[in-house]
Design a protein around this motif. Structure first.
Motif, PDB file in Angstrom:
ATOM      1  N   ASP A  42      17.544  -7.202 -34.004  1.00 12.36           N
ATOM      2  CA  ASP A  42      18.557  -6.993 -33.825  1.00 12.36           C
ATOM      3  C   ASP A  42      18.721  -5.427 -33.789  1.00 12.36           C
ATOM      4  O   ASP A  42      19.798  -4.916 -34.237  1.00 12.36           O
ATOM      5  N   LEU A  43      17.822  -4.640 -33.578  1.00  7.73           N
ATOM      6  CA  LEU A  43      17.505  -3.442 -33.775  1.00  7.73           C
ATOM      7  C   LEU A  43      18.294  -2.300 -32.421  1.00  7.73           C
ATOM      8  O   LEU A  43      18.088  -3.558 -31.696  1.00  7.73           O
ATOM      9  N   LEU A  50      10.921  -7.140 -33.029  1.00  7.26           N
ATOM     10  CA  LEU A  50      10.203  -6.685 -33.121  1.00  7.26           C
ATOM     11  C   LEU A  50       9.584  -6.636 -34.662  1.00  7.26           C
ATOM     12  O   LEU A  50      10.090  -7.081 -35.750  1.00  7.26           O
ATOM     13  N   GLY A  51       8.206  -6.951 -34.562  1.00  2.00           N
ATOM     14  CA  GLY A  51       7.461  -7.116 -35.799  1.00  2.00           C
ATOM     15  C   GLY A  51       5.963  -5.933 -36.084  1.00  2.00           C
ATOM     16  O   GLY A  51       6.172  -4.781 -35.614  1.00  2.00           O
ATOM     17  N   ILE A  52       6.635  -5.556 -37.088  1.00  2.00           N
ATOM     18  CA  ILE A  52       5.718  -4.743 -37.870  1.00  2.00           C
ATOM     19  C   ILE A  52       4.189  -5.239 -39.183  1.00  2.00           C
ATOM     20  O   ILE A  52       5.369  -6.182 -40.135  1.00  2.00           O
ATOM     21  N   TRP A  53       3.022  -4.788 -39.265  1.00  2.00           N
ATOM     22  CA  TRP A  53       2.671  -5.489 -39.846  1.00  2.00           C
ATOM     23  C   TRP A  53       1.508  -4.926 -39.841  1.00  2.00           C
ATOM     24  O   TRP A  53       0.827  -3.969 -39.360  1.00  2.00           O
ATOM     25  N   ALA A  54       0.917  -5.031 -40.992  1.00  2.00           N
ATOM     26  CA  ALA A  54      -0.814  -4.706 -41.834  1.00  2.00           C
ATOM     27  C   ALA A  54      -1.162  -5.856 -42.774  1.00  2.00           C
ATOM     28  O   ALA A  54      -0.091  -6.745 -43.709  1.00  2.00           O
ATOM     29  N   LYS A  55      -2.509  -5.701 -43.286  1.00  2.00           N
ATOM     30  CA  LYS A  55      -2.949  -6.255 -44.406  1.00  2.00           C
ATOM     31  C   LYS A  55      -2.835  -5.200 -45.275  1.00  2.00           C
ATOM     32  O   LYS A  55      -2.227  -4.217 -45.484  1.00  2.00           O
ATOM     33  N   PRO A  56      -1.748  -5.581 -46.406  1.00  2.00           N
ATOM     34  CA  PRO A  56      -1.905  -5.010 -47.565  1.00  2.00           C
ATOM     35  C   PRO A  56      -2.689  -4.125 -48.435  1.00  2.00           C
ATOM     36  O   PRO A  56      -4.150  -4.352 -48.018  1.00  2.00           O
ATOM     37  N   LYS A  57      -2.550  -2.782 -48.023  1.00  2.00           N
ATOM     38  CA  LYS A  57      -3.345  -1.549 -48.512  1.00  2.00           C
ATOM     39  C   LYS A  57      -4.290  -1.266 -47.149  1.00  2.00           C
ATOM     40  O   LYS A  57      -5.631  -0.506 -47.663  1.00  2.00           O
ATOM     41  N   ALA A  58      -4.391  -2.533 -45.895  1.00  2.00           N
ATOM     42  CA  ALA A  58      -5.440  -1.516 -45.196  1.00  2.00           C
ATOM     43  C   ALA A  58      -5.227  -0.830 -44.659  1.00  2.00           C
ATOM     44  O   ALA A  58      -3.949  -0.250 -43.592  1.00  2.00           O
ATOM     45  N   TYR A  74      -1.860   6.834 -46.415  1.00  2.00           N
ATOM     46  CA  TYR A  74      -1.080   6.064 -46.030  1.00  2.00           C
ATOM     47  C   TYR A  74       0.466   6.988 -45.376  1.00  2.00           C
ATOM     48  O   TYR A  74       1.721   7.041 -44.980  1.00  2.00           O
ATOM     49  N   THR A  75       0.479   6.945 -46.952  1.00  2.00           N
ATOM     50  CA  THR A  75       2.340   7.423 -47.843  1.00  2.00           C
ATOM     51  C   THR A  75       2.432   8.917 -46.965  1.00  2.00           C
ATOM     52  O   THR A  75       3.693   9.380 -46.925  1.00  2.00           O
ATOM     53  N   ASP A  76       1.668   9.530 -45.725  1.00  2.00           N
ATOM     54  CA  ASP A  76       2.352  10.235 -45.383  1.00  2.00           C
ATOM     55  C   ASP A  76       2.784  10.369 -43.985  1.00  2.00           C
ATOM     56  O   ASP A  76       3.376  10.885 -43.103  1.00  2.00           O
ATOM     57  N   TYR A  77       2.790   8.963 -43.502  1.00  2.00           N
ATOM     58  CA  TYR A  77       3.442   8.166 -42.607  1.00  2.00           C
ATOM     59  C   TYR A  77       4.605   7.518 -43.009  1.00  2.00           C
ATOM     60  O   TYR A  77       4.910   7.330 -43.694  1.00  2.00           O
ATOM     61  N   ILE A  78       5.626   7.541 -41.690  1.00  2.00           N
ATOM     62  CA  ILE A  78       6.393   7.003 -41.464  1.00  2.00           C
ATOM     63  C   ILE A  78       6.581   7.012 -40.040  1.00  2.00           C
ATOM     64  O   ILE A  78       5.671   7.008 -39.084  1.00  2.00           O
ATOM     65  N   LEU A  79       7.515   5.294 -39.900  1.00  2.00           N
ATOM     66  CA  LEU A  79       7.904   5.277 -38.814  1.00  2.00           C
ATOM     67  C   LEU A  79       9.283   5.270 -38.186  1.00  2.00           C
ATOM     68  O   LEU A  79      10.287   4.952 -39.078  1.00  2.00           O
ATOM     69  N   ASP A  80       9.412   5.676 -37.190  1.00  2.00           N
ATOM     70  CA  ASP A  80      10.551   7.062 -36.763  1.00  2.00           C
ATOM     71  C   ASP A  80      11.030   6.115 -35.961  1.00  2.00           C
ATOM     72  O   ASP A  80      10.381   5.862 -34.671  1.00  2.00           O
ATOM     73  N   PHE A  81      12.342   5.476 -35.874  1.00  2.00           N
ATOM     74  CA  PHE A  81      13.547   4.828 -34.925  1.00  2.00           C
ATOM     75  C   PHE A  81      14.307   5.561 -34.097  1.00  2.00           C
ATOM     76  O   PHE A  81      14.240   6.530 -34.949  1.00  2.00           O
ATOM     77  N   GLU A  82      13.808   5.526 -32.834  1.00  2.00           N
ATOM     78  CA  GLU A  82      14.886   6.511 -32.584  1.00  2.00           C
ATOM     79  C   GLU A  82      16.460   6.356 -32.036  1.00  2.00           C
ATOM     80  O   GLU A  82      17.426   7.708 -32.030  1.00  2.00           O
ATOM     81  N   GLN A  83      16.981   5.222 -32.432  1.00  2.00           N
ATOM     82  CA  GLN A  83      18.537   5.613 -33.094  1.00  2.00           C
ATOM     83  C   GLN A  83      18.118   4.498 -34.729  1.00  2.00           C
ATOM     84  O   GLN A  83      17.738   4.476 -35.452  1.00  2.00           O
ATOM     85  N   ALA A  84      20.081   5.037 -35.408  1.00  2.00           N
ATOM     86  CA  ALA A  84      19.575   4.794 -36.537  1.00  2.00           C
ATOM     87  C   ALA A  84      20.701   3.205 -36.624  1.00  2.00           C
ATOM     88  O   ALA A  84      20.760   2.756 -35.764  1.00  2.00           O
ATOM     89  N   GLU A  85      19.534   2.674 -37.783  1.00  2.00           N
ATOM     90  CA  GLU A  85      19.537   1.635 -37.609  1.00  2.00           C
ATOM     91  C   GLU A  85      19.975   0.636 -39.063  1.00  2.00           C
ATOM     92  O   GLU A  85      19.940   0.901 -40.360  1.00  2.00           O
ATOM     93  N   SER A  86      20.230  -0.916 -39.597  1.00  2.00           N
ATOM     94  CA  SER A  86      21.471  -1.283 -39.949  1.00  2.00           C
ATOM     95  C   SER A  86      21.021  -2.075 -40.270  1.00  2.00           C
ATOM     96  O   SER A  86      21.523  -3.213 -41.248  1.00  2.00           O
ATOM     97  N   SER A  87      19.671  -2.478 -38.923  1.00  2.00           N
ATOM     98  CA  SER A  87      18.962  -4.293 -39.155  1.00  2.00           C
ATOM     99  C   SER A  87      18.156  -4.512 -40.609  1.00  2.00           C
ATOM    100  O   SER A  87      17.438  -3.649 -40.949  1.00  2.00           O
ATOM    101  N   GLU A  88      18.248  -5.653 -41.165  1.00  2.00           N
ATOM    102  CA  GLU A  88      17.685  -6.149 -42.055  1.00  2.00           C
ATOM    103  C   GLU A  88      16.267  -6.715 -41.204  1.00  2.00           C
ATOM    104  O   GLU A  88      16.595  -7.262 -40.880  1.00  2.00           O
ATOM    105  N   SER A  89      15.284  -7.016 -42.644  1.00  2.00           N
ATOM    106  CA  SER A  89      13.984  -7.446 -41.598  1.00  2.00           C
ATOM    107  C   SER A  89      14.118  -9.365 -42.120  1.00  2.00           C
ATOM    108  O   SER A  89      14.828  -9.534 -43.217  1.00  2.00           O
TER     109      SER A  89
END
Length: 296
Positions: free
Chosen positions: A211-212, A238-246, A156-171
């Motif tokens: 505010d992405l 935008l939401g990003i989610w998974a069950k922990p460790k899934a 799982y840790t081999d992966y990132i979510l890559d956003f098309e623009q530089a972001e300063s947004s917080e969740s």
């Protein structure tokens, strides 16, 4: 189950909830969509309407009357969808208001969802038609879950979510017992454009962004490159989610958001709510693009 197919991809869609359940490479037979293990999370890609997330006390008020509705609305488990058009590469599902639904959602409407497969891209077109005599109010969105890691020799840790623009947004942080959005935020970006996936990333539930700048997010292996991208023009949340460790990650374009803790529960004043006038319709689309490197 219904299916679409071309030279690149095979698409499976359930009648129940008009839910996407397969995105499979024709040549490699790789499955990109989470396969709904009921011991972890038993869904693939629910369609969300007419609310996103939770209501305070599962209740909203309209014209001084209280209505109860489950989290994410009534579409995702609905058995009343009908197919109104179908070809090899395109299918349209429709759900209409009925007596049962009007007990929890007092509006006349038609909700249509079209899946359109073009080369290595699946487009999801949403249409809402107001067939009522007055304005109707709604939110809508997607909840697709993608397999991650994609291959057995990856983590799982081999992966990132890559956003098309530089972001300063917080969740925005959810109150986990209630599912309501608090005013508190937390930083989650680990690079200007990226969020590192890790097993504990969702210990406090979903990441929620209001505010992405980006309207495209790519699931990417840090060494091997892109797997797939979700493009969501016209979706402000935008939401990003998974069950922990899934072993999956959801990338969720939303037109709307869960109730805030401070909500007055008035449906017409709900954050992100869309007002649609009589005899008019509303359209919104997002797309899922599979990188061609995984289709060989």
């Amino acid at each position: 189950m219904y299916s679409l197919k071309n030279e690149s991809l095979k698409i499976g869609i359930k009648g129940r909830g008009a839910e996407l359940c397969n995105i499979t490479s024709v040549k490699s037979n790789i499955e990109f969509l989470w396969q709904a293990d009921p011991n972890i999370w038993g869904s693939h890609a629910p369609n969300l309407f007419p609310i996103i997330g939770a209501l305070k006390d599962d209740t909203y008020y309209y014209n001084s009357k209280a209505y109860n509705m489950p989290k994410h609305g009534f579409v995702r488990h609905n058995e009343d969808f009908e197919v109104v058009a179908q070809s090899e590469s395109k299918i349209t599902f429709k759900l209409k208001s009925n007596h049962t639904l009007k007990a929890i959602y007092p509006f006349d409407f038609e909700f249509l969802l079209t899946y359109e497969l073009i080369d290595n891209v699946l487009h999801l077109h949403h249409y809402v038609k107001n067939t009522d005599s007055g304005a109707i109010y709604f939110s809508l969105g997607g909840h697709p879950a993608f397999s991650c890691p994609l291959y057995d020799d990856e983590r799982y840790t081999d992966y990132i979510l890559d956003f098309e623009q530089a972001e300063s947004s917080e969740s925005y942080i959810l109150n986990m017992p209630t599912g309501l959005v608090t005013k508190k935020t937390k930083p989650v970006f680990t690079g200007l454009h990226s969020i590192q996936l890790r097993p504990d990333l969702f210990n406090e539930d979903a990441l929620i962004f209001k505010d992405l700048k980006s309207r495209k997010v790519t699931l990417k292996h840090k060494q091997k490159g892109k797997v797939l991208s979700v493009t969501f023009h016209g979706f402000p949340y935008l939401g990003i989610w998974a069950k922990p460790k899934a072993p999956y990650v959801c990338i969720e374009p939303w037109l709307g958001i869960a109730d805030a803790e401070s909500t007055n529960q008035q449906f017409t004043e709900k954050e992100g709510i869309i007002a649609l006038q009589p005899d008019t319709d509303f359209k919104a689309s997002y797309s899922i693009e599979i990188d061609k490197a995984h289709l060989i």
